[in-house]
Design a protein around this motif. Structure first.
Motif, mmCIF file in Angstrom:
data_model
loop_
_atom_site.group_PDB
_atom_site.id
_atom_site.type_symbol
_atom_site.label_atom_id
_atom_site.label_comp_id
_atom_site.label_asym_id
_atom_site.label_seq_id
_atom_site.Cartn_x
_atom_site.Cartn_y
_atom_site.Cartn_z
ATOM 1 N N ALA A 174 58.568 26.531 -2.004
ATOM 2 C CA ALA A 174 57.490 26.619 -2.986
ATOM 3 C C ALA A 174 57.997 27.416 -4.176
ATOM 4 O O ALA A 174 59.087 28.007 -4.147
ATOM 5 C CB ALA A 174 56.260 27.308 -2.383
ATOM 6 N N VAL A 175 57.202 27.433 -5.229
ATOM 7 C CA VAL A 175 57.406 28.349 -6.339
ATOM 8 C C VAL A 175 56.127 29.157 -6.505
ATOM 9 O O VAL A 175 55.056 28.758 -6.045
ATOM 10 C CB VAL A 175 57.751 27.620 -7.644
ATOM 11 N N PHE A 176 56.252 30.297 -7.150
ATOM 12 C CA PHE A 176 55.058 31.117 -7.358
ATOM 13 C C PHE A 176 55.050 31.701 -8.752
ATOM 14 O O PHE A 176 56.094 31.883 -9.395
ATOM 15 C CB PHE A 176 54.965 32.237 -6.316
ATOM 16 N N MET A 177 53.839 31.984 -9.204
ATOM 17 C CA MET A 177 53.603 32.767 -10.411
ATOM 18 C C MET A 177 52.357 33.612 -10.188
ATOM 19 O O MET A 177 51.587 33.364 -9.262
ATOM 20 C CB MET A 177 53.409 31.861 -11.628
ATOM 21 N N ARG A 178 52.169 34.602 -11.026
ATOM 22 C CA ARG A 178 50.909 35.334 -11.043
ATOM 23 C C ARG A 178 49.849 34.462 -11.699
ATOM 24 O O ARG A 178 50.131 33.699 -12.620
ATOM 25 C CB ARG A 178 51.076 36.634 -11.833
ATOM 26 N N SER A 179 48.611 34.598 -11.259
ATOM 27 C CA SER A 179 47.553 33.772 -11.827
ATOM 28 C C SER A 179 47.001 34.327 -13.133
ATOM 29 O O SER A 179 46.373 33.580 -13.890
ATOM 30 C CB SER A 179 46.414 33.593 -10.818
ATOM 31 N N ASN A 180 47.210 35.625 -13.424
ATOM 32 C CA ASN A 180 46.719 36.117 -14.709
ATOM 33 C C ASN A 180 47.591 35.560 -15.837
ATOM 34 O O ASN A 180 48.797 35.437 -15.721
ATOM 35 C CB ASN A 180 46.625 37.646 -14.743
ATOM 36 N N MET A 181 46.941 35.214 -16.932
ATOM 37 C CA MET A 181 47.567 34.400 -17.973
ATOM 38 C C MET A 181 48.288 35.282 -18.987
ATOM 39 O O MET A 181 47.743 35.639 -20.026
ATOM 40 C CB MET A 181 46.507 33.520 -18.620
ATOM 41 N N VAL A 182 49.544 35.630 -18.686
ATOM 42 C CA VAL A 182 50.279 36.588 -19.500
ATOM 43 C C VAL A 182 50.731 36.016 -20.838
ATOM 44 O O VAL A 182 51.180 36.758 -21.710
ATOM 45 C CB VAL A 182 51.494 37.145 -18.727
ATOM 46 N N PRO A 186 45.396 29.533 -21.398
ATOM 47 C CA PRO A 186 44.877 29.185 -20.076
ATOM 48 C C PRO A 186 45.801 28.185 -19.406
ATOM 49 O O PRO A 186 46.528 27.431 -20.057
ATOM 50 C CB PRO A 186 43.500 28.580 -20.387
ATOM 51 N N TRP A 187 45.761 28.158 -18.073
ATOM 52 C CA TRP A 187 46.670 27.278 -17.344
ATOM 53 C C TRP A 187 46.407 25.804 -17.646
ATOM 54 O O TRP A 187 47.313 24.970 -17.485
ATOM 55 C CB TRP A 187 46.559 27.539 -15.846
ATOM 56 N N HIS A 188 45.196 25.460 -18.067
ATOM 57 C CA HIS A 188 44.931 24.059 -18.375
ATOM 58 C C HIS A 188 45.357 23.684 -19.787
ATOM 59 O O HIS A 188 45.134 22.548 -20.215
ATOM 60 C CB HIS A 188 43.451 23.724 -18.151
#
Length: 377
Positions: A174-182, A186-188
Motif C-alpha cells: 500500500a501507500v499512505f499519506m496524512r489526510s490533512n490537506m497540507v 482538497p483531495w477532490h
C-alpha cells in the motif's frame, strides 16, 4: 498462527524509526537539511528536529504528555523494545505476543515529517524515498509477515506518481499519506486525479493515516495545550473531511477501482457522517457534484474501509447500520493509545458475532491489501 481460532491481519501496526534514519537513507543532496529524530528518556520519543530555517515547528504547544499514568504505562510496557532498538525481531516478537499473522507497517516519526506548509517538493520527495528505502530493509527479515506501506509526498503529484511506481516494484502492499490537506487543496481537486489513476493501475491501495500532531492547520489545534482533547478530535475529524472528498467530492466516481482506508480514527462516527453526506447528495449534488451517480454511502461500501479500535464498543452500531464488510482491525502498536499486548483480547470481547469478528480480523484486511491468503486456520 491463530488466536482463539482466528487468523489476524493487522491493518495498521507501527514501527519506530531510528533517530538517524534520514541521515543514513536520504539523498546526499539533502543530507545537511535532513530531519533527525529527537532522543530522550521517553522510550517512545517520536519527535523530529530540523536544521534551523528549514521547517515550521509542530502546532502542538506541549506535545505528547511526559507524565501521567498512561505515560508511565508506556514507559514500562515498551522499555525492553526501546532498549533493543525497535529492531525487526522486536517487531516480530510484538506480533507473536498479540497473535498476529501479518501486519502492514506504518511510521511513527514519519507520520509528522511531511506536514509542513509549502514544503520544497524535491526535499519532501527525498524524505519519502529515504523512509521507503529504510522500511524495505526493515521488512527483509520476514517479508511474508512484515509488509510495508510506502510514504508518498503530496507536494508534487508527478513525484508522488513516480514513488508509487517505485514502491510497487519494491513489493510494498500500500501507500499512505496524512489526510490533512497540507497543500491547501482538497483531495477532490482535479490536480490529484493522475495519482489516483496510477494507484488504480498499480492495484495499490491508499491508507490515509492521521495523527495528533501537524505543522499544518488541523481540527485539533484549537484545544492546545490540552493534548487530551487534541487527540480526541484531531484524528477522526480530519478523516471525516477526507471521507467527504472521496465519497462526496467525485473521486470515487472518477476512479472506481481505487481502494482507500481511513485508519486510526475510530469507526463509530461513520454512520452519522455517511447519512449526512447522503442528505447533502439528495439536496444539492445536482448543482455542486453533478457527476455523482450514487449516494456517498454506496461509494464508501464499494471502495472504502475504516479501522476499529480494539475496545471500541460503539462499533456495534456502525456494524448494525452498515455491516461489517468495510471494517479492519489494528493494534496501533507501539503508540500511546495502543492496547498492546492485549489488543486482540480486547477486540474479541466486543459484542460481535463470530462471523463479524472473522471478517474484521482477516477477510476485510486481505481484500483491502489485495492479499490472496486463505483465512482458514
Amino acid at each position: 498462527m491463530a488466536k482463539n481460532g482466528y487468523k489476524i491481519f493487522d491493518s495498521d501496526m507501527h514501527i519506530m524509526e531510528p533517530a538517524d534514519l534520514w541521515q543514513r537513507y536520504i539523498d546526499t543532496k539533502y543530507g545537511d537539511i535532513a530531519p533527525k529524530g529527537r532522543t530522550s528518556d521517553n522510550v517512545r520519543d517520536l519527535g523530529i528536529s530540523w536544521p534551523a530555517g528549514q521547517t515550521a515547528a509542530s502546532r502542538i504547544t506541549h506535545g505528547t504528555p511526559h507524565k501521567g499514568h498512561n505515560y508511565d504505562r508506556n514507559q514500562g510496557t515498551y522499555a525492553d523494545h526501546s532498549a533493543r532498538g525497535w529492531a525487526p525481531e522486536v517487531q516480530l516478537e510484538a506480533m507473536d505476543a498479540e497473535g498476529l499473522d501479518i501486519a502492514v507497517l506504518y511510521p511513527s516519526r514519519g507520520l509528522s515529517v511531511l506536514t509542513q506548509p509549502d514544503m520544497d517538493p524535491g526535499f519532501a520527495d527525498a524524505i519519502a524515498r529515504g523512509y521507503n528505502d529504510w522500511l524495505s530493509d526493515f521488512c527483509k527479515p520476514d517479508p511474508v509477515r512484515l509488509l510495508g506501506a510506502g510514504m508518498l509526498s503530496p507536494y508534487d503529484v508527478d513525484l508522488a506518481i513516480a514513488e508509487a511506481r517505485r514502491v510497487s516494484k519494491m513489493g510494498f502492499r500500500a501507500v499512505f499519506m496524512r489526510s490533512n490537506m497540507v497543500t491547501a487543496k482538497p483531495w477532490h481537486d482535479p490536480s490529484f486525479d493522475p495519482l489516483w489513476s496510477v494507484l488504480e493501475e498499480l492495484d495499490l491501495p491508499l491508507g490515509f493515516h492521521e495523527a495528533s500532531g501537524s505543522a499544518f492547520q488541523q481540527p485539533g489545534d484549537e484545544f492546545d495545550p490540552n493534548f487530551m482533547l487534541r487527540r480526541v478530535y484531531a484524528q477522526p475529524m480530519t478523516q471525516m473531511l477526507a471521507v467527504g472528498s472521496f465519497c462526496g467530492g467525485g473521486i470515487l466516481e472518477r476512479h472506481p477501482k481505487l481502494r482507500v482506508a481511513f485508519l486510526e480514527a475510530n469507526c463509530s462516527w461513520l454512520p452519522w457522517l455517511l447519512w449526512r453526506l447522503d442528505e447533502g447528495y439528495e439536496r444539492e449534488a445536482d448543482i455542486f457534484v453533478p457527476e455523482l451517480n450514487m449516494a456517498p454511502t454506496d461509494y464508501f461500501k464499494r471502495q472504502c474501509w475504516v479501522s476499529v479500535e480494539p475496545d471500541e464498543t460503539p462499533a456495534r452500531y456502525t456494524i448494525a447500520e452498515l455491516g461489517a464488510d468495510q471494517i479492519v482491525f489494528s493494534t496501533d502498536y507501539p503508540h500511546g493509545d495502543s492496547r498492546w499486548p492485549d489488543s486482540v483480547d480486547a477486540f474479541l470481547e466486543l459484542p460481535l458475532s463470530d462471523e463479524e469478528k472473522r471478517k474484521i480480523l482477516w477477510d476485510n484486511c486481505a481484500r483491502f491489501y489485495a492479499m490472496e491468503v486463505p483465512a482458514s486456520v
